[in-house]
Design a protein around this motif. Structure first.
Motif, PDB file in Angstrom:
ATOM      1  N   ASP A 134      -0.810   3.658  -3.574  1.00 30.76           N
ATOM      2  CA  ASP A 134      -2.031   4.375  -3.618  1.00 30.76           C
ATOM      3  C   ASP A 134      -1.889   5.739  -2.912  1.00 30.76           C
ATOM      4  O   ASP A 134      -3.017   6.534  -2.798  1.00 30.76           O
ATOM      5  N   ALA A 135      -0.888   5.870  -1.895  1.00 29.56           N
ATOM      6  CA  ALA A 135      -0.595   6.957  -1.446  1.00 29.56           C
ATOM      7  C   ALA A 135       0.175   8.130  -2.054  1.00 29.56           C
ATOM      8  O   ALA A 135       0.461   9.146  -1.423  1.00 29.56           O
ATOM      9  N   ASP A 164      -1.205  -3.631  -3.784  1.00 27.10           N
ATOM     10  CA  ASP A 164      -2.177  -2.438  -3.386  1.00 27.10           C
ATOM     11  C   ASP A 164      -3.482  -2.703  -4.178  1.00 27.10           C
ATOM     12  O   ASP A 164      -3.646  -3.677  -4.767  1.00 27.10           O
ATOM     13  N   GLU A 207       0.916  -1.046  -0.009  1.00 23.60           N
ATOM     14  CA  GLU A 207       0.127   0.191  -0.108  1.00 23.60           C
ATOM     15  C   GLU A 207       0.799   1.137   0.030  1.00 23.60           C
ATOM     16  O   GLU A 207       0.706   2.452   0.817  1.00 23.60           O
ATOM     17  N   THR A 219      -6.249   8.777  -0.801  1.00 24.30           N
ATOM     18  CA  THR A 219      -5.605   7.711  -1.521  1.00 24.30           C
ATOM     19  C   THR A 219      -6.438   7.707  -2.950  1.00 24.30           C
ATOM     20  O   THR A 219      -7.657   8.157  -3.056  1.00 24.30           O
ATOM     21  N   ASP A 268      -6.131  10.068   5.694  1.00 20.27           N
ATOM     22  CA  ASP A 268      -5.557   9.554   4.440  1.00 20.27           C
ATOM     23  C   ASP A 268      -6.150   9.953   3.268  1.00 20.27           C
ATOM     24  O   ASP A 268      -7.317  10.004   3.388  1.00 20.27           O
TER      25      ASP A 268
END
Length: 383
Positions: free
Chosen positions: A164-165, A250, A161, A290, A288
């Motif tokens: 995605d950030a 992801d 992951e 994303t 967050d």
């Protein structure tokens, strides 16, 4: 939206970040790209979501990742990594290691399997998360923290992951062509400002979205230039090594599933205290932000920079091929108190209705072969 109310300290930190972002907008003729907004919201020193001091992961944070659910995830990754290390070098590099739980589980499994890891490198941008990792991994002297990727690497790279950030640009389709959704301040709050997409952005759109001309007016989606750049850098590091593989986990889709006409509002999503919502301007720094990953774009960026695409598969196929079922059976099924929670967590990771299908694994590298049990689930033809 009905979301948990932040504490006064959290609100103060968010307000400070909002002032910082607003000042940058003012310095840039009243608007910045959404990618820059997202970068500041997530990574501004001391104030951004990942660089501030709030808990991000687990039951007290905003979302839960696969390593936090069960050590079986890390143990299965270790099994796959050990097969690569046997063809390469006893080194692992993890990018964005969260709480350190995945590194802990991988190193624990490697020790159980008798695989000596010479170095476990972690590239971590968050000072708060690095401190948590250092505490979690204090009994593993081979762990070393880096500020950036080395020029060349042999061994295994792991990223869970991470893609995605990475900041994305937002675009929307108008009758006259693509517009960029930039961020401005309107009536005292952040809002979108539509401006014609520039030549560089248009080139990225043409590269990333093959059928962009056929998408309907009003369509909104993301452009993943930062993540593509990351993949190119990663690929060059692997290309400069002798033998290696990178496992990237992801959620996302290949391009032909990503840019569907019915996905007309894009995939941008925010996570705050285990609540998901679509507003990226809600208390920046406390949530967050994303976007789903375009795995076709990631694979092409890696390939063009000199790495080979070794596999693309769903998370269920990877974990099954890496022996997660056999790892579960190390716990006696008759010991219900220990077995049932692990079985339930593994079911969540494997189920097509949960993480098993939505989460994918892209594997790139040079001069290594994946175990047959993992390669059997390969879907590279669908990229």
């Amino acid at each position: 939206m009905s979301l948990p109310v932040p504490t006064s300290d959290a609100l103060a930190a968010s307000h400070a970040l909002q002032h910082l972002i607003a000042a940058e907008i003012a310095r840039n003729d009243g608007a910045i790209s959404f990618a820059r907004y997202m970068e500041l919201a997530l990574y501004a020193p001391d104030l951004g979501y990942y660089s501030g001091g709030s808990a991000k992961l687990g039951k007290d944070g905003d979302f839960t990742t696969a390593p936090e659910l069960t050590p079986l995830f890390g143990a299965a990754v270790a099994q796959a990594a050990a097969a690569i290390i046997a063809q390469s070098a006893p080194r692992i590099l993890e990018f964005g290691a969260g709480t350190g739980k995945l590194a802990f589980d991988i190193l624990t499994e490697m020790a159980l399997a008798g695989v000596a890891i010479e170095r476990y490198f972690i590239v971590e941008l968050s000072g708060e998360l690095r401190a948590r990792q250092q505490d979690k991994l204090r009994d593993f002297p081979q762990v070393q923290w880096l500020d950036e990727f080395p020029d060349a690497f042999d061994g295994v790279v792991v990223g869970n992951e991470v893609l995605d950030a990475m900041p994305v640009q937002l675009i929307t389709k108008h009758p006259e062509g693509w517009q960029e959704l930039r961020v401005t301040v309107r009536d005292g709050r952040f809002d979108y400002l539509e401006t014609p997409a520039g030549p560089e952005l248009l080139a990225q759109i043409a590269l990333q979205i093959q059928d962009h001309d056929s998408l309907p007016v009003g369509y909104v989606t993301e452009v993943h230039g930062v993540a593509c750049g990351f993949m190119a850098t990663l690929a060059r590091m692997l290309r400069n090594g002798r033998a290696n593989a990178a496992f990237l986990f992801d959620y996302g889709f290949p391009a032909h599933e990503y840019y569907l006409e019915q996905r007309a509002t894009g995939t941008l999503m925010c996570h705050y205290r285990h609540h998901s919502h679509p507003d990226p301007f809600y208390y920046p720094g406390l949530q967050d932000i994303t976007a789903h990953v375009d795995f076709t774009a990631m694979a092409l960026a890696a390939q063009e920079a000199g790495a080979d695409v070794l596999a693309y598969l769903n998370q269920a196929g990877f974990l099954i091929g890496a022996g997660a079922g056999e790892l579960l059976l190390r716990t006696d099924p008759s010991d219900a108190l220990r077995y049932l929670p692990q079985a339930k967590a593994l079911q969540k990771l494997l189920s097509p209705a949960e993480m098993g299908e939505l989460f994918k694994v892209l594997v790139i590298g040079k001069n290594v072969a994946l175990p047959d049990a993992i390669a059997a689930h390969d879907r590279t033809h669908r990229l």
